[in-house]
Design an enzyme around this catalytic site. Sequence first.
Site, short mmCIF file in Angstrom:
data_model
loop_
_atom_site.label_atom_id
_atom_site.label_comp_id
_atom_site.label_asym_id
_atom_site.label_seq_id
_atom_site.Cartn_x
_atom_site.Cartn_y
_atom_site.Cartn_z
N ARG A 125 0.81 -1.23 0.00
CA ARG A 125 0.00 0.00 0.00
C ARG A 125 0.84 1.28 0.00
O ARG A 125 0.44 2.30 0.55
CB ARG A 125 -0.97 0.03 1.19
CG ARG A 125 -2.00 -1.06 1.19
CD ARG A 125 -2.91 -1.02 -0.03
NE ARG A 125 -3.75 -2.22 -0.05
CZ ARG A 125 -3.44 -3.32 -0.74
NH1 ARG A 125 -2.37 -3.38 -1.52
NH2 ARG A 125 -4.24 -4.36 -0.72
N GLU B 115 -4.98 2.67 6.78
CA GLU B 115 -4.59 2.70 5.36
C GLU B 115 -5.25 3.94 4.73
O GLU B 115 -4.69 4.58 3.84
CB GLU B 115 -5.12 1.42 4.68
CG GLU B 115 -4.90 1.38 3.19
CD GLU B 115 -5.52 0.15 2.54
OE1 GLU B 115 -5.45 -0.95 3.12
OE2 GLU B 115 -6.07 0.30 1.43
N SER C 127 -10.90 -1.34 3.17
CA SER C 127 -10.23 -1.68 4.43
C SER C 127 -9.71 -0.41 5.09
O SER C 127 -8.99 0.36 4.45
CB SER C 127 -9.06 -2.63 4.16
OG SER C 127 -9.57 -3.85 3.69
C1 LIG Z 1 -15.55 -0.53 -1.47
C2 LIG Z 1 -14.06 -0.32 -1.55
C3 LIG Z 1 -13.24 -1.40 -1.80
C4 LIG Z 1 -11.85 -1.22 -1.89
N1 LIG Z 1 -11.07 -2.30 -2.17
C5 LIG Z 1 -9.73 -2.13 -2.28
C6 LIG Z 1 -8.89 -3.25 -2.61
O1 LIG Z 1 -9.33 -4.36 -2.82
N2 LIG Z 1 -7.54 -3.02 -2.70
C7 LIG Z 1 -7.01 -1.78 -2.47
O2 LIG Z 1 -5.77 -1.65 -2.57
N3 LIG Z 1 -7.78 -0.72 -2.18
C8 LIG Z 1 -9.12 -0.85 -2.07
N4 LIG Z 1 -9.91 0.22 -1.76
C9 LIG Z 1 -9.27 1.52 -1.47
C10 LIG Z 1 -9.12 2.45 -2.69
O3 LIG Z 1 -10.08 2.13 -3.67
C11 LIG Z 1 -7.72 2.37 -3.28
O4 LIG Z 1 -6.74 2.74 -2.34
C12 LIG Z 1 -7.59 3.28 -4.53
O5 LIG Z 1 -6.42 2.94 -5.22
C13 LIG Z 1 -7.54 4.77 -4.17
O6 LIG Z 1 -7.64 5.52 -5.38
P1 LIG Z 1 -8.32 6.96 -5.40
O7 LIG Z 1 -8.14 7.52 -6.75
O8 LIG Z 1 -9.71 6.88 -4.91
O9 LIG Z 1 -7.41 7.73 -4.35
P2 LIG Z 1 -7.87 8.86 -3.33
O10 LIG Z 1 -8.74 8.25 -2.29
O11 LIG Z 1 -8.39 10.03 -4.06
O12 LIG Z 1 -6.47 9.23 -2.66
C14 LIG Z 1 -5.80 8.31 -1.83
C15 LIG Z 1 -4.41 8.88 -1.54
O13 LIG Z 1 -3.65 8.91 -2.74
C16 LIG Z 1 -3.25 10.26 -3.05
N5 LIG Z 1 -3.40 10.40 -4.50
C17 LIG Z 1 -4.46 10.12 -5.27
N6 LIG Z 1 -4.17 10.30 -6.57
C18 LIG Z 1 -2.89 10.70 -6.62
C19 LIG Z 1 -1.98 11.05 -7.67
N7 LIG Z 1 -2.36 11.00 -8.95
N8 LIG Z 1 -0.72 11.41 -7.33
C20 LIG Z 1 -0.32 11.50 -6.04
N9 LIG Z 1 -1.12 11.19 -5.01
C21 LIG Z 1 -2.39 10.79 -5.29
C22 LIG Z 1 -4.18 11.17 -2.26
O14 LIG Z 1 -3.54 12.39 -1.94
C23 LIG Z 1 -4.43 10.31 -1.02
O15 LIG Z 1 -3.35 10.46 -0.11
C24 LIG Z 1 -11.29 0.06 -1.69
C25 LIG Z 1 -12.15 1.17 -1.44
C26 LIG Z 1 -13.51 0.97 -1.38
C27 LIG Z 1 -14.40 2.16 -1.14
#
Ligand SMILES: Cc1cc2nc3c(=O)[nH]c(=O)nc-3n(C[C@H](O)[C@H](O)[C@H](O)COP(=O)(O)OP(=O)(O)OC[C@H]3O[C@@H](n4cnc5c(N)ncnc54)[C@H](O)[C@@H]3O)c2cc1C
Length: 334
Positions: free
Chosen positions: A204, A323, A252
């Site tokens: 992560r 996380e 998570s």
């Molecule tokens: C129902 C559900 C199920 C999920 N299942 C999983 C799973 O199976 N596995 C898993 O790993 N995760 C899971 N997640 C968590 C999440 O989907 C992942 O961590 C996803 O990759 C986050 O992407 P995001 O674009 O939404 O990031 P955001 O939530 O927008 O940001 C998360 C972090 O990343 C940073 N960030 C975002 N984009 C960038 C960028 N382009 N450059 C620099 N920093 C950036 C933000 O500043 C923040 O610190 C789940 C979430 C939900 C709601």
Amino acid sequence: MESVVFGLDESSMSEGYASCALPVWAAAFNDEMIDFWSGEVLWNHDMANFTTYRVGGKAEAIIFPTGINELAQLLKGIKRLNIPCRLIGGGSNILVADEGLCGITLIVGRRFANIEVIKEVADRVYVKVEAGCSLGRLVAWCIEQGLSGLEFAAGIPGTVGGALVMNAGAWGSEISQVLTSVTVMDENGDYVVKDIDNFHYSYRSWGEPTGRIAVEGVFHLLRADKVAIKKACQQLVANRKQCQPKEASCGSFFKNPEHGKSAGQLIDEAGLKGARFGGAMVSPLHANFLVNTGDASAHDLIGLMKLVQGEVKKKFGVLLVPEVKLLGFGVNTL
Ligand SMILES: Cc1cc2nc3c(=O)[nH]c(=O)nc-3n(C[C@H](O)[C@H](O)[C@H](O)COP(=O)(O)OP(=O)(O)OC[C@H]3O[C@@H](n4cnc5c(N)ncnc54)[C@H](O)[C@@H]3O)c2cc1C
């Protein structure tokens, strides 16, 4: 990666933001940007609309960059004016304070989401994807093209950028395993293409310093049977539906400890399934999901987080580390 913060550090933003007037820096920002940027700014907009948790106060200003050059110019201007700034993607791994976010929140989404095949070598296909592309769209595109490698990501919400930074993973696979390179931008808007061997990817985490932005990634995928890829994705999505709650969440909440039982097992064995704090609840279905039952505030979710951390520490001596990224408050985790 922590949120991107320029000018001020995260602790100086911890009081959050609760005003509805335009910020003091708004006029200077308009003057600074007027010559080269005519994009839209959302002033005083609810962050709850931009996170899967559906909680969080107002952001002073939200901007949706549409490409690398525009993002670079915005960053330069924001830095010159010393405005606090952070960047998010799909908001599926963030919890925003009820008091909101001061400064500028950059949201990289579908306006910054190109997918392009850049090279093919025998069965191997190299695909460049911009940060704002949703993982869901990328997986659907891979099915359509008959490209295998990202099946594990079917059903993970959020953007490619978020996945690159969080090293999103599931079912024993992680995004870093199918990566060739990532274009990384710093707070000055300067960027380099970094080969995957030059990263320190781990569970992560992409291992880059705070403030770096993933603007695009190149994936190496394999030509394979479309029907088989689609079937694998459908199966994994079906598995998710069985073991994940339907309520709003960020997936998570805690990272799994390096050794021993998973966070979910520890929370479950501490008897915390169904535990509540205001409108926040430990899901009875999956103990590592702290869900919003409908009217939770960020305060409720933080309260529940601390309760869970306290009980698990007391029972097992293990400190669970979130996380989920906490934005806009200086939270004292245990
Ligand atoms: C129902 C559900 C199920 C999920 N299942 C999983 C799973 O199976 N596995 C898993 O790993 N995760 C899971 N997640 C968590 C999440 O989907 C992942 O961590 C996803 O990759 C986050 O992407 P995001 O674009 O939404 O990031 P955001 O939530 O927008 O940001 C998360 C972090 O990343 C940073 N960030 C975002 N984009 C960038 C960028 N382009 N450059 C620099 N920093 C950036 C933000 O500043 C923040 O610190 C789940 C979430 C939900 C709601």
